[in-house]
Design an enzyme around this catalytic site. Structure first.
Site, short mmCIF file in Angstrom:
data_model
loop_
_atom_site.label_atom_id
_atom_site.label_comp_id
_atom_site.label_asym_id
_atom_site.label_seq_id
_atom_site.Cartn_x
_atom_site.Cartn_y
_atom_site.Cartn_z
N GLY A 94 41.02 50.95 41.51
CA GLY A 94 40.70 51.96 42.51
C GLY A 94 39.80 53.06 41.99
O GLY A 94 38.85 52.82 41.24
N SER A 95 40.13 54.30 42.32
CA SER A 95 39.25 55.43 42.05
C SER A 95 39.05 55.72 40.57
O SER A 95 38.12 56.46 40.21
CB SER A 95 39.78 56.68 42.76
OG SER A 95 39.71 56.53 44.16
#
Length: 577
Positions: A297-298
């Site tokens: 993810g981020s």
């Protein structure tokens, strides 16, 4: 008077001729007798050798398992291993002596009675199979490896003919599961089958044993690892607590020296006890840091920012339009709690904007994006000392949609260790290092490093990381005095090929101290639940908090000196923007 030859009567008289014939007959008799004795001796030797040869043939035709078992016994006795110690000399693995029970079936008078007596002490042995094994003509079979002293004493007192004991080397791990995925484990013959134990064999110990050398552990120098057992205990303890507190399926963490690439601690839960590895092969017990691949993810945005700034296509002073979602085919790229306005580059990082990050990837371009991912070591298999390493799952087709989603960590699965090592390069001046579990100096590390990004880009990224820990999602990971910086990532998990809302792999990729990066740490918590009702289950509320606890407990042990509050401000770093 002179006598001629013909005048000598003793030479050719009839009487003398008869005596000469008798002498010749006696000589021939003695010669014939000698030949008879030689022949008899040869026949005796041939008979003896025939018996020996026949016996060898019989032994060769006897049960093959017995010969195999004898070879196995010799191998086990020979297989001594060196101690494995941490960087401070604390023992992680060592050999201890243990007894094993064997039998010589060809010397056992009553196999039924022998089997009955043995199973009275060792009830876990199948009596029927043991009876069958003892009823052969084999010269050697194992009955049971690694019995207890009490069992040995009881069996010895039974006095079973044809049964004995051999002293073998058994591997013992004083810390139990503390460093299981690093140290690994051995099989019943003391051969390394996982982790550093296997790596040691692959480095030549296995060949030594195969050649019959290294029979005494005392002759082998200890193998020193880079990990610090004190920090290892802290990391694992915090991960155990996180699994309980957040009711998580799994948790993992790694701490790497940013200047040398040395792994200081690594833990993946659930784990196993190498002293009793009954659970070691369960799917959920793999080393997730190197043998598992995940969409992070981020956290992945860190790499997109680094490549965008390093390429020169994006500057720290730029503003990016994040007012509206980006439409890609039938899908839209949105922000979680977006600001719906233009964002500065630091704000894109602070608010973890998918829209802003995707537009930065567009500015870099598809080809350059792929080239940077390869340069960061994120699209190829990681090289490490551990045998258990997974290959990253990289999209085969690189469309515009792929370009955008990969920028914020969707559609690409890498090992967490790859993410940690790429972050090491981002903060240490741009030098990509290979991870190592063995001690290494900074000079040795830099001699084999590659320049991943420029020092200016590294300085800019350090500023962004610290800025995010002070004003962004990394605030729960900060620790007063230790200038922590980092990036959170809350990635939706894929179940049956689809992203499932509410099931996350939460991570916090951090560095400390940010003004002079010494250590990089990655903490991940798999499918956490809210700690309390009403609290979110996002990375900032679990993975970052676990990281904070680890830094608070381990920083001093790692030799990190606290900074003042003013030294911990982003603008107090070497550069400001």
């Amino acid at each position: 008077m002179t006598m001629t030859l013909t005048d000598r009567p003793d030479m050719f008289s009839p009487a003398n001729g008869s005596r000469h014939v008798a002498l010749k007959g006696a000589s021939k008799a003695r010669h014939d007798q000698t030949r008879s004795r030689i022949g008899l001796t040869m026949m005796v030797f041939m008979l003896v050798y025939g018996v020996i040869g026949g016996r060898l043939v019989m032994l060769g035709m006897s049960e093959q398992a017995g010969a195999g078992a004898r070879g196995s016994a010799a191998s086990s006795i020979a297989t001594a291993r060196p101690n494995i110690v941490d960087r401070n000399g604390e023992i992680l693995a060592t050999d201890i002596k243990t007894s094993s029970l064997f039998a010589e079936p060809n010397k056992i008078v009553d196999p039924d009675e022998a089997a009955e007596l043995i199973t009275s002490v060792l009830p876990d042995i199948d009596a029927a199979q043991l009876r069958k094994k003892l009823s052969t003509n084999a010269g050697f079979v194992w009955v049971k490896r690694e019995i207890t002293p009490k069992q040995q004493s009881e069996l010895h007192n039974l006095g079973i003919p044809g049964v004995g004991f051999l002293t073998e080397n058994r591997r013992f791990y004083p810390g139990g599961p503390a460093a299981a995925h690093i140290v690994g484990l051995v099989n019943i013959d003391n051969e390394g089958i996982a982790g550093i134990e296997k790596a040691i064999d692959e480095r030549g110990l296995g060949d030594l044993h195969g050649a019959g050398f290294a029979t005494k552990g005392a002759d082998l120098q200890p193998v020193k690892l880079s990990i610090d057992l004190r920090v290892q205990h802290i990391l694992r303890d915090e991960l155990v607590g996180a699994m309980q507190r957040y009711q998580a399926l799994a948790a993992m963490g790694v701490i790497v020296n940013a200047k040398t690439g040395e792994v200081m601690a690594l833990a993946s839960l659930p784990d196993f006890d190498p002293n009793n590895p009954v659970d070691a092969n369960k799917p959920d017990r793999l080393n997730r840091l190197t043998a598992g691949t995940f969409e992070l993810g981020s956290v992945f945005k860190s790499f997109t920012f680094a490549m965008a700034l390093d390429s020169g296509r994006v500057k720290m002073t730029d503003s990016i339009d994040a007012r509206a979602p980006i439409r890609v085919g039938r899908q839209q790229i949105r922000d979680y709690r977006g600001k719906a306005r233009f964002l500065s580059v630091p704000e894109v990082f602070q608010y973890s904007s998918n829209i802003g990050t995707a537009k930065m990837a567009l500015a870099v371009g598809q080809d350059e994006q792929q080239a940077y991912l390869k340069k960061f070591g994120l699209s190829t298999k990681l090289k490490t000392d551990l045998p258990e390493v997974a290959t990253p799952q990289v999209p085969k087709r690189w469309s515009q949609a792929t370009q955008l989603t990969v920028s914020f960590g969707h559609g690409i699965a890498i090992t967490p260790m790859q993410a940690a090592m790429a972050d090491v390069a981002i903060v240490n001046g741009g030098h990509l290092l290979s991870p190592t579990f063995f001690p290494r100096t900074q000079e040795e590390a830099m001699a084999n490093s590659t320049q991943m990004i420029s020092k200016q880009t590294s300085d800019q990224m350090r500023w962004l990381f610290r800025f995010n820990a002070v004003k962004g999602s990394g605030r729960n990971g900060d620790v007063a005095g230790y200038v922590v910086g980092g990036k959170t990532g809350t990635a939706e998990k894929i179940v049956n090929g689809r992203y499932v809302e509410g099931k996350y792999l939460n991570s916090f990729l951090s560095t400390f101290p940010m003004d002079d990066p010494q250590y990089v740490m990655l903490i991940s918590v798999d499918d956490p639940k809210p700690e309390k009702p009403g609290l979110p289950a996002l990375a900032a509320w679990n993975a970052a908090k676990v990281s904070q606890s680890v830094v608070r407990r381990a920083a001093a042990i790692l030799g990190v000196q606290p900074r003042t509050e003013s030294e911990g401000q982003p603008d107090a770093l070497l550069v400001s923007y």
